[in-house]
Scaffold this motif. Structure first.
Motif, PDB file in Angstrom:
ATOM      1  N   ARG A 124       0.749  -1.776  -0.332  1.00 35.52           N
ATOM      2  CA  ARG A 124       0.171  -0.479  -0.178  1.00 35.52           C
ATOM      3  C   ARG A 124       0.614   1.280   0.061  1.00 35.52           C
ATOM      4  NH1 ARG A 124      -4.566  -1.169   4.963  1.00 35.52           N
ATOM      5  NH2 ARG A 124      -5.213  -2.961   3.494  1.00 35.52           N
ATOM      6  N   THR A 125       1.500   0.886   0.811  1.00 35.03           N
ATOM      7  CA  THR A 125       2.910   2.318   0.759  1.00 35.03           C
ATOM      8  C   THR A 125       3.884   2.493  -0.523  1.00 35.03           C
ATOM      9  OG1 THR A 125       4.776   1.349   1.516  1.00 35.03           O
ATOM     10  CG2 THR A 125       3.335   1.969   3.573  1.00 35.03           C
ATOM     11  N   LEU A 126       3.999   1.821  -0.965  1.00 33.52           N
ATOM     12  CA  LEU A 126       4.196   1.884  -2.761  1.00 33.52           C
ATOM     13  C   LEU A 126       3.685   2.000  -3.105  1.00 33.52           C
ATOM     14  CD1 LEU A 126       7.085   1.654  -4.370  1.00 33.52           C
ATOM     15  CD2 LEU A 126       6.156  -0.995  -5.034  1.00 33.52           C
ATOM     16  N   ASN A 127       2.440   1.846  -3.451  1.00 33.65           N
ATOM     17  CA  ASN A 127       1.630   2.261  -3.903  1.00 33.65           C
ATOM     18  C   ASN A 127       1.196   4.186  -3.667  1.00 33.65           C
ATOM     19  OD1 ASN A 127       0.926   0.171  -5.960  1.00 33.65           O
ATOM     20  ND2 ASN A 127      -0.470  -0.594  -4.353  1.00 33.65           N
ATOM     21  N   MET A 128       0.690   4.449  -2.344  1.00 33.28           N
ATOM     22  CA  MET A 128       0.385   5.373  -1.898  1.00 33.28           C
ATOM     23  C   MET A 128       1.868   6.015  -2.074  1.00 33.28           C
ATOM     24  SD  MET A 128      -0.329   4.151   2.048  1.00 33.28           S
ATOM     25  CE  MET A 128       0.112   5.905   2.740  1.00 33.28           C
ATOM     26  N   ARG A 129       3.056   6.497  -2.440  1.00 33.10           N
ATOM     27  CA  ARG A 129       4.137   7.081  -2.480  1.00 33.10           C
ATOM     28  C   ARG A 129       4.234   7.599  -4.700  1.00 33.10           C
ATOM     29  NH1 ARG A 129       8.781   8.503  -1.733  1.00 33.10           N
ATOM     30  NH2 ARG A 129      11.215   8.070  -3.198  1.00 33.10           N
ATOM     31  N   ASN A 130       3.598   6.253  -4.871  1.00 33.98           N
ATOM     32  CA  ASN A 130       3.654   6.023  -6.643  1.00 33.98           C
ATOM     33  C   ASN A 130       2.597   6.957  -6.907  1.00 33.98           C
ATOM     34  OD1 ASN A 130       5.926   4.608  -7.674  1.00 33.98           O
ATOM     35  ND2 ASN A 130       4.966   3.118  -7.550  1.00 33.98           N
ATOM     36  N   THR A 131       1.713   7.020  -6.223  1.00 37.66           N
ATOM     37  CA  THR A 131       0.150   7.806  -6.354  1.00 37.66           C
ATOM     38  C   THR A 131       0.880   9.330  -6.540  1.00 37.66           C
ATOM     39  OG1 THR A 131      -1.522   6.100  -6.502  1.00 37.66           O
ATOM     40  CG2 THR A 131      -2.258   8.583  -6.277  1.00 37.66           C
ATOM     41  N   LEU A 132       0.761   9.794  -5.573  1.00 35.02           N
ATOM     42  CA  LEU A 132       1.557  11.271  -5.010  1.00 35.02           C
ATOM     43  C   LEU A 132       2.790  11.671  -6.094  1.00 35.02           C
ATOM     44  CD1 LEU A 132       2.446  10.783  -0.830  1.00 35.02           C
ATOM     45  CD2 LEU A 132       1.011  12.167  -2.025  1.00 35.02           C
ATOM     46  N   PHE A 133       3.404  10.568  -6.787  1.00 39.23           N
ATOM     47  CA  PHE A 133       4.345  11.186  -7.241  1.00 39.23           C
ATOM     48  C   PHE A 133       3.811  11.966  -8.888  1.00 39.23           C
ATOM     49  CE2 PHE A 133       7.822   9.634  -4.701  1.00 39.23           C
ATOM     50  CZ  PHE A 133       8.936  10.683  -4.849  1.00 39.23           C
ATOM     51  N   THR A 134       2.498  10.906  -8.855  1.00 39.09           N
ATOM     52  CA  THR A 134       2.428  10.813 -10.702  1.00 39.09           C
ATOM     53  C   THR A 134       1.626  12.531 -10.210  1.00 39.09           C
ATOM     54  OG1 THR A 134       2.053   8.737 -10.494  1.00 39.09           O
ATOM     55  CG2 THR A 134       0.984   9.955 -11.958  1.00 39.09           C
ATOM     56  N   LEU A 135       1.026  12.114  -9.115  1.00 37.40           N
ATOM     57  CA  LEU A 135      -0.203  13.937  -9.315  1.00 37.40           C
ATOM     58  C   LEU A 135       0.696  15.041  -9.553  1.00 37.40           C
ATOM     59  CD1 LEU A 135      -2.636  12.622  -7.000  1.00 37.40           C
ATOM     60  CD2 LEU A 135      -3.625  13.206  -8.905  1.00 37.40           C
ATOM     61  N   VAL A 136       2.084  15.105  -8.455  1.00 36.60           N
ATOM     62  CA  VAL A 136       2.452  16.631  -8.263  1.00 36.60           C
ATOM     63  C   VAL A 136       3.629  16.324  -9.646  1.00 36.60           C
ATOM     64  CG1 VAL A 136       2.691  16.315  -6.069  1.00 36.60           C
ATOM     65  CG2 VAL A 136       4.275  15.222  -7.213  1.00 36.60           C
ATOM     66  N   ASP A 137       3.715  15.377  -9.805  1.00 39.96           N
ATOM     67  CA  ASP A 137       4.433  15.912 -11.574  1.00 39.96           C
ATOM     68  C   ASP A 137       3.291  15.871 -12.744  1.00 39.96           C
ATOM     69  OD1 ASP A 137       6.951  14.589 -10.865  1.00 39.96           O
ATOM     70  OD2 ASP A 137       7.320  12.730 -11.405  1.00 39.96           O
ATOM     71  N   GLU A 138       2.307  15.929 -12.206  1.00 40.82           N
ATOM     72  CA  GLU A 138       1.593  16.161 -13.428  1.00 40.82           C
ATOM     73  C   GLU A 138       0.511  17.494 -13.354  1.00 40.82           C
ATOM     74  OE1 GLU A 138       0.882  15.238 -16.218  1.00 40.82           O
ATOM     75  OE2 GLU A 138       2.150  13.365 -15.942  1.00 40.82           O
ATOM     76  N   ASN A 139       1.210  18.140 -12.146  1.00 38.87           N
ATOM     77  CA  ASN A 139       0.574  19.741 -11.132  1.00 38.87           C
ATOM     78  C   ASN A 139      -1.336  19.195 -11.000  1.00 38.87           C
ATOM     79  OD1 ASN A 139       1.946  22.222 -11.441  1.00 38.87           O
ATOM     80  ND2 ASN A 139       0.480  22.684 -12.548  1.00 38.87           N
ATOM     81  N   VAL A 140      -0.735  18.462 -10.332  1.00 34.81           N
ATOM     82  CA  VAL A 140      -2.021  17.905  -9.931  1.00 34.81           C
ATOM     83  C   VAL A 140      -1.613  18.282  -8.405  1.00 34.81           C
ATOM     84  CG1 VAL A 140      -4.201  16.689  -9.305  1.00 34.81           C
ATOM     85  CG2 VAL A 140      -3.391  16.820 -11.496  1.00 34.81           C
ATOM     86  N   VAL A 141      -2.591  18.941  -6.843  1.00 34.11           N
ATOM     87  CA  VAL A 141      -1.977  19.137  -5.392  1.00 34.11           C
ATOM     88  C   VAL A 141      -3.299  17.666  -5.174  1.00 34.11           C
ATOM     89  CG1 VAL A 141      -2.365  20.369  -3.758  1.00 34.11           C
ATOM     90  CG2 VAL A 141      -2.557  21.849  -6.009  1.00 34.11           C
TER      91      VAL A 141
END
Length: 280
Positions: A124-141
């Protein structure tokens, strides 16, 4: 600008990845309903930092406060099931207002609801981390809260100070900002002791505990100074400085960035564990 304010400015300038926690007392108006004007102003301040190359993750309290804004008749209901139901209602209201506030700045948001159990499972933590990186990389808060509608005592983080600390560590942040209804850590409760003094910089939290009085939680929040110290202990041990400041001041985030506001800066542990999950 004094030396401490300069240090705060330098910490913000040096940080690219910033986690910001907004407490319920900051989001609530005196009558206990949500302060939507604050949310729009704060979104503008976040947008200004993002334009400077910062990445922002927001940990936002306020589901119950927003729920009470929508259904005021539930204010006196204290049964746990009603409170969890109120969070389910309020979370929608909260995210809708954050969506509107950030959309004014041309920014999209993404909602993430976590429980204590999520941080204890490697997959879960890996998925959470990857989701956070994807969102901010796409300029989503990303806007994070605890999943209060399904959490129960055994699997509750319990307060968003510690949730924001776990998030900062998970994301390998450069700075955690905790906004509350106080200017920082004082030698005593400044609301009851006018002689209490603000502690500008903290390098040893263990020593700090011997010097101050720990009070209780306040009106709308679930934490208090103790949960903020716990959050600082967690985060600084991973080399991430923590800034505690008053979110209720006018242009609170901008004022910290330009050196016109005070706060308490917890310095990163020089013998820190490091960012255990590594950088992306």
């Amino acid at each position: 600008m004094n030396n401490t304010q300069s240090t705060i400015v330098e910490a913000i300038q040096a940080a690219r990845k910033i986690v910001i926690k907004i407490g319920s007392n900051t989001l609530a108006k005196p009558d206990g309903t949500a302060n939507f004007d604050f949310m729009h102003s704060f979104a503008k301040q976040c947008s200004d930092l993002i334009k400077q190359g910062k990445q922002i993750v927001l940990v936002s309290s306020g589901a119950q406060v927003s729920g009470l804004s929508a259904i005021s008749g539930w204010a006196r209901k204290r049964d746990v099931h009603y409170r969890q139901a109120l969070c389910a209602i309020g979370q929608i209201e909260l995210m809708d207002k954050w969506r509107s506030a950030f959309l004014e700045q041309g920014l999209h948001i993404g909602q993430l609801l976590f429980t204590k159990e999520d941080f204890e499972d490697n997959h879960r933590t890996l998925n959470m981390r990857n989701t956070l990186f994807t969102l901010v990389d796409e300029n989503v808060v990303p806007i994070i809260n605890e999943n209060d509608s399904v959490s129960f005592d055994e699997f509750r983080i319990g307060d968003n100070d510690n949730l924001s600390a776990l998030t900062a560590i998970l994301w390998s942040a450069d700075l955690l900002i905790l906004f509350s209804d106080i200017d920082g850590v004082y030698t005593d409760n400044p609301k009851s002791n006018k002689n209490a003094k603000l502690i500008d910089t903290v390098s040893d939290i263990g020593e700090l505990r011997k010097q101050i009085k720990i009070g209780n939680t306040n009106s709308f929040g679930t934490g208090g100074i103790e949960t903020k110290l716990q959050a600082a202990e967690k985060t600084t041990s991973y080399g991430i400085p923590v800034l505690l400041a008053n979110g209720g001041h006018q242009q609170a985030l901008q004022s910290l960035a330009d050196g016109s506001a005070h706060g308490t800066l917890f310095l990163a542990d020089e013998n820190c564990l490091g960012h255990a999950l590594g950088e992306k």
